[in-house]
Design an enzyme around this catalytic site. Structure first.
Site, mmCIF file in Angstrom:
data_model
loop_
_atom_site.group_PDB
_atom_site.id
_atom_site.type_symbol
_atom_site.label_atom_id
_atom_site.label_comp_id
_atom_site.label_asym_id
_atom_site.label_seq_id
_atom_site.Cartn_x
_atom_site.Cartn_y
_atom_site.Cartn_z
ATOM 1 N N THR A 1 0.823 -1.215 0.000
ATOM 2 C CA THR A 1 0.000 0.000 0.000
ATOM 3 C C THR A 1 0.852 1.258 0.000
ATOM 4 O OG1 THR A 1 -1.463 1.297 1.430
ATOM 5 C CG2 THR A 1 -0.137 -0.338 2.520
ATOM 6 N N TYR B 1 -1.505 0.132 10.303
ATOM 7 C CA TYR B 1 -1.851 -0.542 9.047
ATOM 8 C C TYR B 1 -0.660 -0.502 8.085
ATOM 9 C CZ TYR B 1 -3.744 -1.215 4.377
ATOM 10 O OH TYR B 1 -3.935 -1.643 3.088
HETATM 11 N N1 LIG Z 1 -8.826 -1.231 -0.935
HETATM 12 C C1 LIG Z 1 -7.768 -0.451 -1.075
HETATM 13 O O1 LIG Z 1 -7.879 0.712 -1.517
HETATM 14 C C2 LIG Z 1 -6.391 -0.985 -0.763
HETATM 15 C C3 LIG Z 1 -5.291 -0.133 -0.896
HETATM 16 C C4 LIG Z 1 -4.020 -0.640 -0.632
HETATM 17 C C5 LIG Z 1 -3.852 -1.969 -0.269
HETATM 18 N N2 LIG Z 1 -4.934 -2.782 -0.124
HETATM 19 C C6 LIG Z 1 -4.707 -4.176 0.287
HETATM 20 O O2 LIG Z 1 -5.377 -5.040 -0.618
HETATM 21 C C7 LIG Z 1 -5.783 -6.221 0.054
HETATM 22 C C8 LIG Z 1 -7.236 -6.499 -0.268
HETATM 23 O O3 LIG Z 1 -8.033 -5.413 0.171
HETATM 24 P P1 LIG Z 1 -9.586 -5.321 -0.130
HETATM 25 O O4 LIG Z 1 -9.926 -3.901 -0.287
HETATM 26 O O5 LIG Z 1 -9.914 -6.293 -1.196
HETATM 27 O O6 LIG Z 1 -10.177 -5.819 1.274
HETATM 28 P P2 LIG Z 1 -11.335 -6.875 1.588
HETATM 29 O O7 LIG Z 1 -11.628 -6.735 3.054
HETATM 30 O O8 LIG Z 1 -12.462 -6.720 0.639
HETATM 31 O O9 LIG Z 1 -10.638 -8.257 1.288
HETATM 32 C C9 LIG Z 1 -9.838 -8.942 2.218
HETATM 33 C C10 LIG Z 1 -10.229 -10.409 2.143
HETATM 34 O O10 LIG Z 1 -9.350 -11.174 2.977
HETATM 35 C C11 LIG Z 1 -10.125 -12.050 3.788
HETATM 36 N N3 LIG Z 1 -9.323 -12.283 5.006
HETATM 37 C C12 LIG Z 1 -8.952 -11.354 5.931
HETATM 38 N N4 LIG Z 1 -8.170 -11.918 6.860
HETATM 39 C C13 LIG Z 1 -8.035 -13.237 6.520
HETATM 40 C C14 LIG Z 1 -7.334 -14.330 7.079
HETATM 41 N N5 LIG Z 1 -6.621 -14.200 8.210
HETATM 42 N N6 LIG Z 1 -7.414 -15.549 6.470
HETATM 43 C C15 LIG Z 1 -8.158 -15.698 5.328
HETATM 44 N N7 LIG Z 1 -8.826 -14.691 4.745
HETATM 45 C C16 LIG Z 1 -8.765 -13.473 5.333
HETATM 46 C C17 LIG Z 1 -11.442 -11.346 4.006
HETATM 47 O O11 LIG Z 1 -12.501 -12.229 4.333
HETATM 48 C C18 LIG Z 1 -11.648 -10.672 2.649
HETATM 49 O O12 LIG Z 1 -12.314 -11.529 1.734
HETATM 50 C C19 LIG Z 1 -5.538 -5.979 1.538
HETATM 51 O O13 LIG Z 1 -4.374 -6.699 1.907
HETATM 52 C C20 LIG Z 1 -5.305 -4.493 1.630
HETATM 53 O O14 LIG Z 1 -4.437 -4.155 2.682
HETATM 54 C C21 LIG Z 1 -6.199 -2.317 -0.358
#
Ligand SMILES: NC(=O)c1ccc[n+]([C@@H]2O[C@H](COP(=O)([O-])OP(=O)(O)OC[C@H]3O[C@@H](n4cnc5c(N)ncnc54)[C@H](O)[C@@H]3O)[C@@H](O)[C@H]2O)c1
Length: 334
Positions: free
Chosen positions: A121, A145
């Protein structure tokens, strides 16, 4: 053309992970998902893609998946993503994001997985002194985070030096939009991402949209961010994986953004334009730790993999987010 290997997507029932699953599946990769469904949804996993409901710290389950499916690559999206929550409950983030990533990487090394792509991120940069931000800019996260993600990047770097595994850390800027065919999108209730919140307001799911801070050092005083369409981001993952397969000695860290900034008011104007409405804006004070402007320098990813964004248009991003929000209403209402 790279050889296609079986891929495990962690967090593949979530927002970005489900788009990566679609991108892999559409391109003919053999893909399966592990997700504990804390914030994910089974409906987000495309038909025909095996979903293992479980936790990424479950080494036994991972070993079984690796053996059953011959996994050679992992795309690791699973994690907790809410910045203010990480400030209130840092240990949750160091557990779910850092400690469990360690467990997953450990299982990957033991299971002979060769390639690892990690969702990092722009929060690893903290408040950058110079914008656009290059990958070599100082990494100074200002919340747990961002730190939990930076710690995972560091683990991967050390592990790749010691074991036959290469990795790619992709540092996302502001991810937005949804699959152009509305097969998946952002579905989490209470999400805080601006475009998601604004389309919810347009569909009457919220009364208004908060504008946090109007005195930033930007042309209109509201915060400027680099919004990247989630499907372009998903494609960047597939290309990064091909890069890891083609050059197994090389690991990569790359920004993912368009290199263009839009202010909060630009985004709300786009939502008004696309929906032909006037969404109510509530001007509020700044939130702690919000930089004036956060824009990626994306020259590295463009020079390293053949990444050509297809949806780098704010109105298109909003249109796709809106179409998904409508579809989500249909899914929820059965
Ligand atoms: N959304 C953004 O703008 C953004 C920006 C930068 C980085 N990210 C990173 O992208 C990744 C995905 O983000 P997102 O927006 O899709 O979030 P999200 O919450 O929609 O997806 C995360 C998924 O991981 C699963 N999960 C969480 N902990 C778990 C575990 N211990 N074991 C198994 N499954 C688990 C959740 O059930 C969910 O389906 C994350 O790692 C986040 O840090 C997101």
């Amino acid at each position: 053309m790279s050889k296609k290997v079986p891929v495990l997507v962690t967090g593949g029932a979530g927002y970005i992970g489900s788009h990566a699953v679609l991108a892999l599946k559409d391109a003919g990769w053999d893909v399966c998902v592990i997700d504990n469904l804390t914030t994910g949804f089974t409906f987000a996993v495309p038909e025909g893609v095996p979903l293992y409901q479980g936790d990424i710290e479950d080494g036994e389950l991972l070993a079984r998946i690796f053996a059953e499916r011959g996994i050679q690559a992992i795309m690791h999206f699973a994690g907790s993503i809410i910045v203010p929550e990480s400030v209130e409950n840092p240990l949750k983030y160091y557990h779910n994001n850092t400690a469990k990533s360690r467990a997953l990487i450990d299982a990957a090394v033991k299971g002979g997985v060769k390639h690892f792509i990690f969702s990092s991120t722009a929060a690893t940069y903290g408040i950058p002194e110079v914008s656009p931000v290059t990958e070599d800019s100082p990494k100074q996260p200002i919340n747990p985070y961002g730190m939990s993600k930076l710690m995972t990047e560091i683990m991967l770097k050390d592990v790749a030096a010691a074991h036959p595994l290469n990795f790619c850390a992709l540092r996302y800027f502001n991810v937005a939009g949804a699959d152009p065919q509305a097969r998946t999108g952002q579905s989490t209730a209470g999400a805080t991402h601006l475009i998601k919140v604004a389309v919810e307001a347009a569909l009457g799911k919220r009364e208004s949209v908060g504008v946090f801070g109007t005195d930033f050092d930007t042309p209109d005083g509201t915060g400027v961010r680099d919004y990247i369409h989630v499907s372009d981001l998903a494609n960047a993952h597939v290309l990064a994986l091909e890069g890891l397969i083609d050059q197994p000695e090389r690991s990569l860290t790359m920004n993912c953004g368009y290199g263009t900034g839009f202010s909060v008011l630009d985004v709300l104007d786009a939502v008004d334009r696309v929906t032909n409405m006037k969404i109510t804006r509530v001007l509020q004070g700044r939130r702690a730790g919000d930089p004036d402007s956060l824009i990626s320098d994306n020259s590295r990813i463009k020079a390293t993999v053949p990444w050509v964004p297809h949806y780098a248009d704010l109105d298109v991003i909003v249109q796709h987010a809106l179409a998904w929000e409508r579809r989500l209403t249909e899914i929820r209402e059965g």
